[in-house]
Design a protein around this motif. Structure first.
Motif, PDB file in Angstrom:
ATOM      1  N   ARG A  88      26.334 -95.931 -30.295  1.00 29.11           N
ATOM      2  CA  ARG A  88      27.330 -96.289 -31.296  1.00 29.11           C
ATOM      3  C   ARG A  88      26.765 -97.356 -32.215  1.00 29.11           C
ATOM      4  N   ARG A  89      27.211 -97.346 -33.443  1.00 28.67           N
ATOM      5  CA  ARG A  89      26.845 -98.412 -34.387  1.00 28.67           C
ATOM      6  C   ARG A  89      28.132 -98.971 -34.983  1.00 28.67           C
ATOM      7  N   ARG A  90      28.185-100.292 -35.084  1.00 29.86           N
ATOM      8  CA  ARG A  90      29.352-100.963 -35.668  1.00 29.86           C
ATOM      9  C   ARG A  90      28.839-101.905 -36.738  1.00 29.86           C
ATOM     10  N   GLN A  91      29.121-101.580 -37.981  1.00 29.99           N
ATOM     11  CA  GLN A  91      28.627-102.359 -39.117  1.00 29.99           C
ATOM     12  C   GLN A  91      29.773-103.169 -39.713  1.00 29.99           C
ATOM     13  N   LEU A  92      29.710-104.489 -39.530  1.00 30.29           N
ATOM     14  CA  LEU A  92      30.708-105.405 -40.065  1.00 30.29           C
ATOM     15  C   LEU A  92      30.157-106.081 -41.316  1.00 30.29           C
ATOM     16  N   LYS A  93      30.930-106.962 -41.925  1.00 28.05           N
ATOM     17  CA  LYS A  93      30.490-107.585 -43.175  1.00 28.05           C
ATOM     18  C   LYS A  93      29.253-108.450 -42.978  1.00 28.05           C
ATOM     19  N   SER A  94      29.261-109.255 -41.921  1.00 28.09           N
ATOM     20  CA  SER A  94      28.182-110.228 -41.752  1.00 28.09           C
ATOM     21  C   SER A  94      27.171-109.847 -40.692  1.00 28.09           C
ATOM     22  N   VAL A  95      27.547-108.923 -39.824  1.00 33.63           N
ATOM     23  CA  VAL A  95      26.660-108.578 -38.721  1.00 33.63           C
ATOM     24  C   VAL A  95      26.926-107.129 -38.304  1.00 33.63           C
ATOM     25  N   SER A  96      25.937-106.528 -37.690  1.00 33.70           N
ATOM     26  CA  SER A  96      26.077-105.162 -37.193  1.00 33.70           C
ATOM     27  C   SER A  96      25.629-105.111 -35.737  1.00 33.70           C
ATOM     28  N   PHE A  97      26.204-104.175 -35.002  1.00 31.45           N
ATOM     29  CA  PHE A  97      25.856-103.992 -33.600  1.00 31.45           C
ATOM     30  C   PHE A  97      25.360-102.569 -33.393  1.00 31.45           C
ATOM     31  N   LEU A  98      24.248-102.462 -32.689  1.00 35.29           N
ATOM     32  CA  LEU A  98      23.681-101.164 -32.347  1.00 35.29           C
ATOM     33  C   LEU A  98      23.701-101.031 -30.831  1.00 35.29           C
ATOM     34  N   ILE A  99      24.408-100.030 -30.338  1.00 35.92           N
ATOM     35  CA  ILE A  99      24.473 -99.788 -28.891  1.00 35.92           C
ATOM     36  C   ILE A  99      23.504 -98.654 -28.572  1.00 35.92           C
ATOM     37  N   VAL A 100      22.542 -98.936 -27.702  1.00 37.09           N
ATOM     38  CA  VAL A 100      21.521 -97.959 -27.326  1.00 37.09           C
ATOM     39  C   VAL A 100      21.787 -97.482 -25.896  1.00 37.09           C
ATOM     40  N   ARG A 101      21.725 -96.179 -25.704  1.00 42.21           N
ATOM     41  CA  ARG A 101      21.986 -95.582 -24.385  1.00 42.21           C
ATOM     42  C   ARG A 101      20.692 -95.032 -23.802  1.00 42.21           C
ATOM     43  N   ASP A 102      20.382 -95.444 -22.571  1.00 47.45           N
ATOM     44  CA  ASP A 102      19.258 -94.833 -21.860  1.00 47.45           C
ATOM     45  C   ASP A 102      19.755 -94.311 -20.521  1.00 47.45           C
ATOM     46  N   ARG A 103      18.873 -93.926 -19.645  1.00 46.95           N
ATOM     47  CA  ARG A 103      19.291 -93.266 -18.416  1.00 46.95           C
ATOM     48  C   ARG A 103      20.021 -94.190 -17.455  1.00 46.95           C
ATOM     49  N   THR A 104      19.965 -95.521 -17.687  1.00 45.34           N
ATOM     50  CA  THR A 104      20.608 -96.451 -16.763  1.00 45.34           C
ATOM     51  C   THR A 104      21.868 -97.084 -17.314  1.00 45.34           C
ATOM     52  N   GLY A 105      22.161 -96.897 -18.602  1.00 41.45           N
ATOM     53  CA  GLY A 105      23.358 -97.511 -19.166  1.00 41.45           C
ATOM     54  C   GLY A 105      23.215 -97.818 -20.639  1.00 41.45           C
ATOM     55  N   LEU A 106      23.861 -98.913 -21.070  1.00 41.03           N
ATOM     56  CA  LEU A 106      23.925 -99.275 -22.483  1.00 41.03           C
ATOM     57  C   LEU A 106      23.316-100.646 -22.723  1.00 41.03           C
ATOM     58  N   ALA A 107      22.683-100.804 -23.881  1.00 42.70           N
ATOM     59  CA  ALA A 107      22.142-102.092 -24.319  1.00 42.70           C
ATOM     60  C   ALA A 107      22.612-102.348 -25.745  1.00 42.70           C
ATOM     61  N   GLN A 108      22.947-103.590 -26.037  1.00 46.34           N
ATOM     62  CA  GLN A 108      23.438-103.953 -27.370  1.00 46.34           C
ATOM     63  C   GLN A 108      22.404-104.762 -28.126  1.00 46.34           C
ATOM     64  N   ALA A 109      22.219-104.405 -29.406  1.00 44.96           N
ATOM     65  CA  ALA A 109      21.341-105.174 -30.293  1.00 44.96           C
ATOM     66  C   ALA A 109      22.166-105.686 -31.466  1.00 44.96           C
ATOM     67  N   VAL A 110      21.927-106.941 -31.832  1.00 38.98           N
ATOM     68  CA  VAL A 110      22.594-107.546 -32.985  1.00 38.98           C
ATOM     69  C   VAL A 110      21.655-107.422 -34.177  1.00 38.98           C
ATOM     70  N   ALA A 111      22.078-106.692 -35.213  1.00 33.87           N
ATOM     71  CA  ALA A 111      21.186-106.370 -36.328  1.00 33.87           C
ATOM     72  C   ALA A 111      21.887-106.640 -37.656  1.00 33.87           C
ATOM     73  N   SER A 112      21.229-106.266 -38.717  1.00 28.20           N
ATOM     74  CA  SER A 112      21.805-106.385 -40.061  1.00 28.20           C
ATOM     75  C   SER A 112      21.341-105.196 -40.884  1.00 28.20           C
ATOM     76  N   GLY A 113      22.065-104.910 -41.951  1.00 31.14           N
ATOM     77  CA  GLY A 113      21.678-103.807 -42.813  1.00 31.14           C
ATOM     78  C   GLY A 113      22.102-102.456 -42.251  1.00 31.14           C
ATOM     79  N   ASP A 114      21.580-101.399 -42.855  1.00 31.72           N
ATOM     80  CA  ASP A 114      21.930-100.048 -42.436  1.00 31.72           C
ATOM     81  C   ASP A 114      21.319 -99.732 -41.066  1.00 31.72           C
TER      82      ASP A 114
END
Length: 417
Positions: A26-52
C-alpha cells in the motif's frame, strides 16, 4: 554490500541501514509525507518517503535506516529510503490486496489465484497446510516410518472401476491413481512402516463444498499391528504432530485467520458404528453428513474433543482389502475419524493373507495380479489411513468451502488456472 533483511527481522536492526525487498502492499501519500508499505514473505515493513511512490504490487527494493516507531508495523520503520523498482504490474489486481478483509467472492479469488493469494488472509491457509505436512512427516519419521513415492499412473483402479480418470498410455488404457493403497501395502513387506504425501485423483461426480477431483493425500501404512486400534494410535500421533507444527511454524498465519487450534486428546474418544446408529436413530450402512455433525457435537459436549473415531463400519461399505472384525464378521476393523462435524480420515486393518484376498476377490483376479504378488510372499498383519490435506486445512481454518484451502482446485467445472 547491504544484504536483504526480511520485514520480521527489522526490529533486530534498529539504527542500522538495511535493505528490504518485496511488493508494494500500500502507498499513502499525504501533503508533507508519504508512507510505503512493503510486503514480503514474513509480513509488512513501512518506509517513510516523499514524492511519487510506485503503484501497488510493484516489486521494489528499499534501502533505509531502521528507526523505532511504535505506530509502524513491527514497531520500526525505514527512514531516508532509497527506492528501486524491479518490476511494475501490467494490470491492477482484481481487488485491493491491502484491505484487511477480502472484498471478493470465491470464484473471483480462484480465477485470479496467482495474484489473489498474495492477500495475507488468503495466503495463510497454505502456510498452515505446509506446516501440517511438515508435522505429519516429523511425527511419522519419529515413529520409524520411511517416506515413499509411488506411481500416479496405474494399470487398474485401486478400489473399483468407478470414479477413475482413464488415460491413453502409449495406446493402452491406464488410470490416474485414486490412492497409493496397493503400493503402500506392498511396501510394508519391505520397510514395515511407510508414508507418502502426494496427489490422488477421483472422477468425483459430486459438486459440493467438500469434494475435489484432485487433492493431496497424507497416507500411512504400518505392519505388525494387533488390529485397527494400533493404526488409530499412530493416527493420533500424526494429528498431534501436525497441530503442534502449525502452532510452531505457522503462528502468524494462525493469528491472521483468527484460528483456535484444536487440542488432540491423549486418547481420542471412540464409538462403534452400531452405537452411532443407535444414538442418532438411523439405520443406514453409512453415516450421513447430518449424523457426522450430530456425533461431533456429542463428542465435544461429552468428551471435550473435536475429534471422534467411529469404528466397525459394515463390511459392505468398505473396500475388499478391509479386515473383518473376527467377532462380528459383518462389521470391519475399519474406522473413520470425524473432525468438527466432517469425516476427515478413513483407515483400518487390511487383509494380509494371500488366501483371504483370493476369497475376497473371487475368480476375477486378473487386474490385481501385481497387487496379490506381495501377499503371495508373506505379509504381516497391517493397516493404515489417509488424511485429505485440503479437507484438514479447511476444517482447521473454518473455511466454508474446501476450495479455499486448495491451490488451483480441480473439480467438475474447473480446469484452469
Amino acid at each position: 554490500m547491504i544484504s536483504r533483511v526480511l520485514s520480521a527481522e527489522l526490529a533486530e536492526h534498529a539504527g542500522q541501514r538495511v535493505k528490504v525487498a518485496g511488493w508494494v502492499h500500500r502507498r499513502r501519500q499525504l501533503k508533507s509525507v508519504s508512507f510505503l508499505i512493503v510486503r514480503d514473505r514474513t509480513g509488512l515493513a513501512q518506509a517513510v518517503a516523499s514524492g511519487d511512490l510506485p503503484v501497488e504490487e510493484s516489486v521494489v527494493e528499499v534501502t533505509g535506516t531502521v528507526t523505532v516507531n511504535p505506530q509502524a508495523p513491527g514497531g520500526v520503520e525505514l527512514t531516508s529510503p532509497e527506492i528501486v523498482v524491479l518490476a511494475e504490474p501490467a494490470v491492477a489486481p482484481p481487488f485491493d490486496l491491502y484491505r484487511p478483509g477480502v472484498p471478493a467472492a470465491l470464484p473471483t479469488i480462484l480465477d485470479h489465484a496467482p495474484v489473489a493469494l498474495r492477500h495475507p488472509a488468503l495466503r495463510a491457509p497454505f502456510q498452515i497446510a505446509a506446516a501440517s505436512v511438515a508435522g505429519f512427516r516429523a511425527a511419522l519419521d519419529a515413529l520409524g516410518f520411511t517416506e515413499i513415492h509411488t506411481p500416479k499412473i496405474v494399470a487398474s483402479a485401486t478400489e473399483s472401476g468407478a470414479n477413475v480418470f482413464g488415460i491413453d498410455y502409449f495406446g493402452r488404457p491406464a488410470y490416474l491413481a485414486q490412492s497409493p493403497q496397493f503400493y503402500k501395502q506392498a511396501m510394508v513387506g519391505v520397510f514395515e512402516r511407510v508414508y507418502e504425501v502426494g496427489p490422488v485423483f477421483r472422477a468425483e461426480p459430486h459438486d459440493t463444498a467438500r469434494h475435489l477431483a484432485q487433492y493431496t493425500s497424507l497416507d500411512a501404512e504400518l505392519g505388525f499391528v494387533r488390529d485397527h486400534r494400533d493404526v488409530m494410535a499412530v493416527l493420533r500421533e500424526a494429528l498431534a504432530g501436525m497441530t503442534e507444527e502449525v502452532r510452531r511454524r505457522a503462528g502468524r498465519a494462525v493469528e491472521t485467520m483468527g484460528v483456535t487450534l484444536p487440542e488432540v486428546p491423549r486418547e481420542i474418544p471412540s464409538i462403534h458404528f452400531t452405537e452411532a446408529q443407535a444414538m442418532t436413530g438411523e439405520d443406514e450402512p453409512d453415516l450421513s453428513p447430518a449424523q457426522e455433525r450430530w456425533l461431533s457435537e456429542w463428542a465435544l459436549r461429552e468428551h471435550g474433543s473435536e475429534f471422534l473415531f467411529v469404528t466397525g463400519y459394515p463390511m459392505a461399505k468398505r473396500p475388499f482389502y478391509t479386515h473383518p472384525d473376527p467377532e462380528r464378521p459383518g462389521y470391519s476393523n475399519g474406522f473413520d475419524l470425524l473432525f468438527k462435524g466432517l469425516e476427515l480420515v478413513t483407515g483400518g486393518q487390511r487383509l494380509h493373507r494371500h488366501a483371504d484376498y483370493l476369497a475376497a476377490l473371487g475368480t476375477d483376479t486378473g487386474p490385481y495380479e501385481g497387487y496379490l504378488a506381495a501377499f503371495a510372499h508373506g505379509m504381516p498383519p497391517h493397516g493404515g489411513f489417509a488424511i485429505g490435506l485440503e479437507r484438514w486445512t479447511a476444517r482447521l481454518t473454518g473455511a466454508a468451502n474446501v476450495r479455499s484451502a486448495t491451490l488451483f482446485p480441480r473439480d467438475l467445472h474447473r480446469l484452469a488456472p
